[in-house]
Design a protein around this motif. Structure first.
Motif, mmCIF file in Angstrom:
data_model
loop_
_atom_site.group_PDB
_atom_site.id
_atom_site.type_symbol
_atom_site.label_atom_id
_atom_site.label_comp_id
_atom_site.label_asym_id
_atom_site.label_seq_id
_atom_site.Cartn_x
_atom_site.Cartn_y
_atom_site.Cartn_z
ATOM 1 N N ASP A 1 33.185 48.710 107.559
ATOM 2 C CA ASP A 1 32.910 47.575 108.452
ATOM 3 C C ASP A 1 34.069 46.573 108.443
ATOM 4 N N GLY A 2 35.274 47.077 108.181
ATOM 5 C CA GLY A 2 36.455 46.201 108.103
ATOM 6 C C GLY A 2 36.951 45.744 109.470
ATOM 7 N N PRO A 3 37.945 44.828 109.475
ATOM 8 C CA PRO A 3 38.411 44.200 110.707
ATOM 9 C C PRO A 3 39.151 45.134 111.672
ATOM 10 N N LEU A 4 39.785 46.202 111.151
ATOM 11 C CA LEU A 4 40.570 47.084 112.023
ATOM 12 C C LEU A 4 39.807 48.324 112.481
ATOM 13 N N ASN A 5 38.485 48.336 112.196
ATOM 14 C CA ASN A 5 37.751 49.575 112.443
ATOM 15 C C ASN A 5 37.713 50.025 113.880
ATOM 16 N N GLU A 6 37.488 49.097 114.790
ATOM 17 C CA GLU A 6 37.419 49.510 116.197
ATOM 18 C C GLU A 6 38.739 50.112 116.632
ATOM 19 N N LEU A 7 39.825 49.501 116.168
ATOM 20 C CA LEU A 7 41.151 50.027 116.490
ATOM 21 C C LEU A 7 41.335 51.427 115.904
ATOM 22 N N MET A 8 41.012 51.603 114.634
ATOM 23 C CA MET A 8 41.170 52.909 113.987
ATOM 24 C C MET A 8 40.291 53.966 114.651
ATOM 25 N N HIS A 9 39.044 53.607 114.905
ATOM 26 C CA HIS A 9 38.119 54.563 115.510
ATOM 27 C C HIS A 9 38.542 54.936 116.930
ATOM 28 N N SER A 10 39.248 54.026 117.598
ATOM 29 C CA SER A 10 39.686 54.314 118.972
ATOM 30 C C SER A 10 40.657 55.490 119.014
ATOM 31 N N PHE A 11 41.344 55.772 117.897
ATOM 32 C CA PHE A 11 42.278 56.906 117.852
ATOM 33 C C PHE A 11 41.578 58.213 117.473
ATOM 34 N N MET A 12 40.303 58.129 117.102
ATOM 35 C CA MET A 12 39.626 59.270 116.499
ATOM 36 C C MET A 12 38.719 60.010 117.486
ATOM 37 N N ALA A 13 38.563 61.319 117.283
ATOM 38 C CA ALA A 13 37.638 62.118 118.092
ATOM 39 C C ALA A 13 36.209 61.895 117.615
ATOM 40 N N ILE A 14 36.029 61.831 116.284
ATOM 41 C CA ILE A 14 34.733 61.514 115.686
ATOM 42 C C ILE A 14 34.878 60.104 115.129
ATOM 43 N N LYS A 15 34.196 59.167 115.752
ATOM 44 C CA LYS A 15 34.512 57.754 115.542
ATOM 45 C C LYS A 15 33.745 57.142 114.371
ATOM 46 N N ARG A 16 34.101 57.579 113.183
ATOM 47 C CA ARG A 16 33.532 56.974 111.982
ATOM 48 C C ARG A 16 34.491 57.200 110.825
ATOM 49 N N HIS A 17 34.339 56.378 109.795
ATOM 50 C CA HIS A 17 35.093 56.588 108.561
ATOM 51 C C HIS A 17 34.560 57.834 107.850
ATOM 52 N N ALA A 18 35.422 58.488 107.096
ATOM 53 C CA ALA A 18 34.960 59.544 106.195
ATOM 54 C C ALA A 18 34.293 58.893 104.993
ATOM 55 N N SER A 19 33.425 59.631 104.317
ATOM 56 C CA SER A 19 32.930 59.165 103.021
ATOM 57 C C SER A 19 33.865 59.741 101.964
ATOM 58 N N SER A 20 33.977 59.065 100.836
ATOM 59 C CA SER A 20 34.811 59.558 99.732
ATOM 60 C C SER A 20 34.369 60.941 99.294
ATOM 61 N N VAL B 1 48.596 69.087 99.698
ATOM 62 C CA VAL B 1 48.277 67.673 99.908
ATOM 63 C C VAL B 1 47.088 67.564 100.854
ATOM 64 N N VAL B 2 46.118 66.753 100.464
ATOM 65 C CA VAL B 2 44.962 66.438 101.310
ATOM 66 C C VAL B 2 45.266 65.110 101.992
ATOM 67 N N GLN B 3 45.124 65.076 103.313
ATOM 68 C CA GLN B 3 45.495 63.898 104.098
ATOM 69 C C GLN B 3 44.281 63.262 104.761
ATOM 70 N N PRO B 4 43.627 62.310 104.071
ATOM 71 C CA PRO B 4 42.477 61.644 104.681
ATOM 72 C C PRO B 4 42.904 60.693 105.800
ATOM 73 N N GLY B 5 42.002 60.527 106.748
ATOM 74 C CA GLY B 5 42.115 59.432 107.700
ATOM 75 C C GLY B 5 41.335 58.248 107.142
ATOM 76 N N PRO B 6 40.887 57.334 107.987
ATOM 77 C CA PRO B 6 40.108 56.190 107.518
ATOM 78 C C PRO B 6 38.911 56.649 106.679
ATOM 79 N N THR B 7 38.850 56.140 105.458
ATOM 80 C CA THR B 7 37.806 56.545 104.511
ATOM 81 C C THR B 7 37.156 55.288 103.950
ATOM 82 N N ASP B 8 35.840 55.325 103.855
ATOM 83 C CA ASP B 8 35.066 54.146 103.450
ATOM 84 C C ASP B 8 35.222 53.857 101.959
ATOM 85 N N THR B 9 36.133 52.931 101.618
ATOM 86 C CA THR B 9 36.360 52.512 100.233
ATOM 87 C C THR B 9 36.536 50.994 100.213
ATOM 88 N N ASP B 10 36.684 50.423 99.025
ATOM 89 C CA ASP B 10 36.975 48.987 98.907
ATOM 90 C C ASP B 10 38.202 48.614 99.729
#
Length: 237
Positions: free
Chosen positions: A187-206, A173-182
């Motif tokens: 640039d979604g509303p929860l991004n700052e919150l999600m990025h705050s938990f991350m070491a590298i503060k950006r969404h993954a690309s598909s 199983v591949v377990q993505p974190g926040p990934t930039d999709t529809d």
């Protein structure tokens, strides 16, 4: 099949987001790709045309339709199970039927699809599930059912890896974190919150997720089985 040297790949849930990136990656690598879609007909047909792959309308919640479709494709070398739904909110308020549907699509369908594909998969085949970093870490409210459904996959691949290991079939199983999709735009509303938990503060690309899937499907990953491979920028670290 005239191109018997080409890898035959089935992607369940391939019309959008991570699934579409996986379809593009395998098609670009020369595989013969079939992918399913639930309702997004226009993007599905466009993707099929663009990549030379085959689009198949299928509701993963319908077990009979799911297993029949897989049986109809014969010996698949690689099965990627990406179809999944996301339901979140206060568990005291959420519709029970919506939760049951989430479990049906996110847990039952991957199990039945994997078993069905394994019946006719050649030795050395690959079964790859798309889970979520929320299997291991759920730092926000309203995601109990979703987290449970994704945690189930890590137990599932451990068991199926043993069941199919004698044939050299790997199950991961591949377990993505926040990934930039529809579904979860960068640039979604929860991004700052999600990025705050991350070491590298950006969404993954598909495409980054598709790259890990492609590696798992290749010859170098023949001993990787029963594993959860997390690609989440440290969300769960």
């Amino acid at each position: 099949m005239s191109h018997s040297n080409r890898q035959s790949v089935l992607v369940l849930g391939g019309s959008r987001g991570i699934g579409a990136a996986i379809v593009r990656r395998f098609a670009g690598d020369g595989a013969q790709v079939t992918f399913t879609y639930a309702s997004s007909a226009a993007p599905a047909l466009e993707l099929a045309k663009e990549t030379g792959s085959t689009a198949l309308q299928l509701d993963s919640a319908d077990r009979q339709a799911l297993t029949s479709a897989i049986e109809g494709l014969g010996a698949i070398d690689v099965l990627v199970i990406n179809a999944g739904i996301f339901v979140a909110g206060d568990p005291l308020e959420l519709d029970a039927d919506a939760i049951d549907k989430l479990f049906t699509i996110n847990i039952n369908a991957p199990y039945h699809a994997a078993v069905s594909a394994a019946r006719q998969m050649p030795d050395g085949g690959r079964i790859i599930l798309i889970g979520s970093t929320n299997a291991d870490r759920v730092p926000m409210q309203g995601m109990a059912a979703y987290g449970a459904s994704k945690a189930a996959l890590s137990g599932m691949v451990k068991g199926l890896a043993r069941d199919f290991g004698a044939r050299g079939i790997t199950v991961n199983v591949v377990q993505p974190g926040p990934t930039d999709t529809d579904m979860n735009p960068a640039d979604g509303p929860l991004n700052e919150l999600m990025h705050s938990f991350m070491a590298i503060k950006r969404h993954a690309s598909s495409d980054e997720i598709a790259g890990m899937v492609a590696w798992l499907a290749g010859s170098e990953a023949g001993l990787v089985t029963g594993a959860a491979l997390t690609i989440d920028g440290g969300f769960g670290a």
